[in-house]
Design an enzyme around this catalytic site. Structure first.
Site, PDB file in Angstrom:
ATOM      1  N   ALA A 219       0.821  -1.213   0.000  1.00 54.50           N
ATOM      2  CA  ALA A 219       0.000   0.000   0.000  1.00 54.50           C
ATOM      3  C   ALA A 219       0.855   1.264   0.000  1.00 54.50           C
ATOM      4  CB  ALA A 219      -0.981   0.010   1.162  1.00 54.50           C
ATOM      5  N   HIS A 250       2.681 -11.270   1.059  1.00 52.75           N
ATOM      6  CA  HIS A 250       2.787  -9.811   1.011  1.00 52.75           C
ATOM      7  C   HIS A 250       4.167  -9.349   0.571  1.00 52.75           C
ATOM      8  CE1 HIS A 250      -0.979  -9.911   3.292  1.00 52.75           C
ATOM      9  NE2 HIS A 250      -1.103  -8.620   3.023  1.00 52.75           N
ATOM     10  N   ASP A 273      -1.285  -8.573  10.619  1.00 46.16           N
ATOM     11  CA  ASP A 273      -2.353  -7.947   9.831  1.00 46.16           C
ATOM     12  C   ASP A 273      -3.454  -8.981   9.575  1.00 46.16           C
ATOM     13  OD1 ASP A 273      -3.649  -5.837   8.589  1.00 46.16           O
ATOM     14  OD2 ASP A 273      -2.681  -6.144   6.656  1.00 46.16           O
ATOM     15  N   GLY A 308      -5.575  -7.955   4.253  1.00 40.23           N
ATOM     16  CA  GLY A 308      -5.101  -8.559   5.477  1.00 40.23           C
ATOM     17  C   GLY A 308      -4.453  -9.908   5.186  1.00 40.23           C
TER      18      GLY A 308
END
Length: 383
Positions: A219, A250, A273, A308
């Site tokens: 992000a 991720h 997360d 998440g």
């Protein structure tokens, strides 16, 4: 009283073999060799055997688990807290993602009321508010209809005394630096994330008081050799600790290794997360208002964007060892002494030493959780 003997204590620097710990009143009162620290009559005994005795794990970013989402249902915080010790977690920051102010207020009320009668489990140390001051171009799984520009009036009740310990925002937004300064002055940890910040804008945020980075690389713009951006600013500043999601989804393991070389172990923190799908079978679960499809490794929106994770914190520790080749003691520090320091709790949490809160977890040599202790009380036992 609780007495743990013949364990190998994990400190950030080394392992202490054949050690014993004595606990009274929820605090550690003695640490030493098994020969030095004796068991008082009547104390509960735990035989460490071949196990590692580590401080309890602290998760600074978790959205929910076991089918529950904190944003949609803040009242589920205590139910989830009762189950997190199976992953070695003894303390955490329930994370509320971008939502109406009423949801933040409801979560604050849950924290202020404290645990229900008879509760045993991990301790919520306060809320992590991820939003609503995020960049629309990097909103991820956050509902863009609830995003807003940083506003001093909107944070009037955001303080540790009101249950808020960490806030993630985009430092490049108008008004962000004033909000950063105000929050830091109250003792709130401010993190940069969901951001399009340039290197200069990131540096301005750090100078205003930002000390943490939310799920680094995710992000936010990629690291670019002529515009290092937020990633470059955080990787090169020794006053900033970065959070990562080390699930192999991720971040590529090689990127985790690069971050480790730049920041670890003193300025690297692992979070999960995790969302409602953690601890549940594959299916569809909520993250805020969004329906998220969960498989064995990831949680995604219908368009494929990550929403998440389903990572547990003990698995993150094992992954860090695998991805970087670091020592177990170093990996454990990343989820114990490092987050404690970030929250200003380095004199009470994150270490096994006299005077510290008796939050501990017993692990096998390959870092699987056997027993978890919160405040001197056994709250999970694999046996």
């Amino acid at each position: 009283m609780l007495y743990v003997k013949s364990a190998t204590i994990v400190t950030p620097e080394k392992l202490l073999e054949d050690s014993a710990v004595l606990v009274e009143g929820g605090r550690i009162i003695a640490v030493g060799s098994s020969g030095e620290v004796q068991c008082p009559p009547g104390a509960q005994q735990i035989e460490g055997g071949e196990l590692l005795l580590a401080p309890g794990f602290i998760d600074l970013q978790i959205n929910g688990a076991f089918g529950e989402d904190f944003t949609a249902n803040p009242g589920s915080i205590w139910e989830v807290a009762s189950k997190l010790p199976r992953y070695g977690v003894t303390a955490f920051l329930p994370t509320i993602i971008t939502s109406p102010p009423s949801q933040v207020a409801a979560a604050q009320e849950v924290i202020s009321q404290g645990p229900p009668s008879g509760f045993i489990g991990a301790t919520p140390l306060g809320l992590h508010l991820e939003g609503p001051f995020l960049n629309r171009d990097k909103h991820g799984a956050h509902d863009p209809t609830h995003l807003r520009l940083p506003d001093i009036t909107a944070i009037a009740r955001w303080s540790p005394d009101e249950g808020v310990r960490m806030v993630t925002l985009a430092p490049e937004l108008p008004g962000a630096l004033s909000v950063v300064s105000a929050l830091v002055a109250r003792g709130v940890v401010v993190s940069a994330g969901h951001s399009m910040a340039t290197f200069e804008e990131a540096r301005a945020g750090i100078e205003a008081g930002i000390s943490y980075g939310t799920h680094l690389f995710n992000a936010m713009p990629a690291l670019e050799h002529r515009e290092p951006g937020l990633v470059g600013a955080m990787l090169t500043d020794d006053n900033v600790t970065v959070g990562i999601i080390a699930d192999g989804v991720h971040l590529h393991p090689a990127v985790v290794a690069l971050i480790w070389r730049a920041k670890g172990p003193a300025h690297l923190n692992m979070v999960t997360d995790a969302m409602a799908g953690l601890g549940m079978p594959p299916g569809v679960y909520k993250l805020g208002n969004e329906d998220v499809t969960v498989d064995e490794r990831s949680a995604r929106l219908p368009d494929g964007r990550l929403a998440g994770s389903v990572l547990s914190l003990d698995q993150a520790v094992r992954n860090l060892v695998e991805f970087t080749g670091c020592h177990a003691a170093e990996a454990i520090a990343v989820v114990t002494s490092v987050p404690a320091s970030i929250l200003g709790l380095s004199k009470s949490h994150g270490r096994i030493a006299p005077g510290y809160v008796a939050d501990m977890t017993l692990l096998t040599s390959d870092l699987h959780v056997v027993t978890t202790i919160v405040g001197g009380e056994v709250v999970f036992d694999r046996a």
